[in-house]
Enzyme design. Structure first.
Site, PDB file in Angstrom:
ATOM      1  CG  ASP A   1      -7.995  -3.195  -2.185  1.00 48.05           C
ATOM      2  OD1 ASP A   1      -8.495  -2.574  -1.235  1.00 48.05           O
ATOM      3  OD2 ASP A   1      -7.475  -4.318  -2.072  1.00 48.05           O
TER       4      ASP A   1
ATOM      5  CE1 TYR B   1      -4.424  -9.218  -0.663  1.00 48.94           C
ATOM      6  CE2 TYR B   1      -4.869  -7.149  -1.781  1.00 48.94           C
ATOM      7  CZ  TYR B   1      -5.255  -8.142  -0.905  1.00 48.94           C
ATOM      8  OH  TYR B   1      -6.474  -8.054  -0.287  1.00 48.94           O
TER       9      TYR B   1
ATOM     10  CG  HIS C   1      -4.945  -7.661   5.088  1.00 46.21           C
ATOM     11  ND1 HIS C   1      -4.007  -7.771   4.094  1.00 46.21           N
ATOM     12  CD2 HIS C   1      -6.051  -8.231   4.577  1.00 46.21           C
ATOM     13  CE1 HIS C   1      -4.520  -8.378   3.038  1.00 46.21           C
ATOM     14  NE2 HIS C   1      -5.766  -8.672   3.314  1.00 46.21           N
TER      15      HIS C   1
ATOM     16  CE  LYS D   1      -7.248  -4.748   1.567  1.00 45.56           C
ATOM     17  NZ  LYS D   1      -6.699  -4.791   0.209  1.00 45.56           N
TER      18      LYS D   1
END
Length: 325
Positions: free
Chosen positions: A55, A60, A123, A90
């Site tokens: 994931d 990120y 997200h 996302k």
């Protein structure tokens, strides 16, 4: 359990032509947000011990190291083909505009060196000013999401084969109902905070009735986040059960989620803890232990007042999820 040969159970995502998702995945977010060689090394170790579900997210900054790890895993023969992996990314809020969704996904695919994702998630159920990738989000940059245009673009991504499934993250029952009212392809997954101190019973019942798979982030609580606390790992009920079972508190939390039919995104870059996290598949909680966990007082770890930017507080999480934004 021999972790070197562990096989993680899978769940079928109904709106993705029968695509299966491993119920345990490895999360790649970190605080502060940054990609690194450490991330790549940890992902390779996770593949070695049996993880196949990873994931990531634009926010990120770990799409590139994940892509590098996948390429190295293929070259080293740790996996035979990319198809053995389940990769989730996302759409960040600043790209949550109808005309920006497809370009954002294509950028993620370039970062990952992949031709398709297995799952692409919105997200958060809000948009922000395009071109900004900030977290927390400045209050002045928040915008109402045009759910129709964004979800239509998500559906186009699946129709084009650039992602096998589409879904959402941090969506309430109300926001899910808004999407379901017009969606041609319903969300396959909703990824939200779930742990013994925030069990989301209403949302679990709603998603089960609608055929939406729930995935838990922060299954061990929110330590290490900007709103972090260690309340889950220090909970006396969980500690008591862990001692009685000869397990860790983390294992009790993960086993509880697994027994609720919830998929889990685990986050540890330590190989020993990765192995421990997978050792939840060959034992069960008793009815009394499950009842004890079910009776734990509930409080969300991800609290609205913790989302503060230099320009002032943004809307609370409750307003973001259930309000008029």
């Amino acid at each position: 359990m021999d972790n070197e040969s562990v096989r993680i159970p899978e769940v079928v995502l109904v709106s993705s032509d029968g695509r299966n998702m491993p119920v345990l995945g490895m999360g790649t977010s970190a605080s502060p947000l940054e990609g690194s060689d450490e991330t790549k090394t940890a992902i390779l170790q996770a593949i070695e011990i049996g993880h196949r579900h990873f994931d990531t997210a634009t926010l990120y900054l770990t799409e590139e190291p994940l892509g590098e790890a996948i390429a190295e895993a293929l070259s080293r023969g740790l996996i035979r083909s990319r198809d053995e992996l389940f990769i989730t990314s996302k759409l960040w809020c600043s790209d949550a505009h109808g005309d920006l969704v497809l370009p954002a996904l294509k950028k993620s695919l370039r970062n990952l060196q992949l031709e398709y994702l297995d799952l692409y998630l919105i997200h958060w159920p809000v948009s922000s000013r395009s071109g900004t990738y900030e977290f927390p989000i400045n209050k002045g940059d928040l915008l109402p999401m045009d759910f129709n245009s964004v979800w239509e673009a998500m559906q186009e991504c699946q129709d084009l084969g650039l992602t096998k499934s589409i879904g959402v993250s941090n969506f309430s029952c109300k926001k899910l109902s808004d999407i379901l009212a017009f969606a041609k392809i319903p969300p396959a997954v909703n990824q939200v905070e779930i742990n013994p101190l925030w069990q989301q019973k209403k949302l679990r019942e709603f998603c089960e009735a609608k055929g939406i798979v729930l995935t838990a982030y922060a299954p061990l609580g929110t330590r290490g986040t900007i709103w972090g606390s260690n309340r889950v790992m220090e909970n006396e009920v969980l500690r008591e059960i862990a001692t009685a079972k000869g397990k860790s508190v983390a294992q009790v939390c993960l086993r509880w989620a697994f027994e609720q039919g919830v998929c889990v995104v685990l986050k540890s870059f330590n190989k020993g803890r990765m192995k421990e996290n997978l050792e939840i598949l060959n034992w069960t909680l008793s009815e009394e232990e499950s009842r004890m966990i079910g009776d734990i007082p509930q409080s969300r770890g991800c609290r609205g007042e913790d989302y503060i930017s230099e320009k002032g507080p943004i809307k609370t999480i409750e307003e973001l999820w259930d309000g008029e934004i």
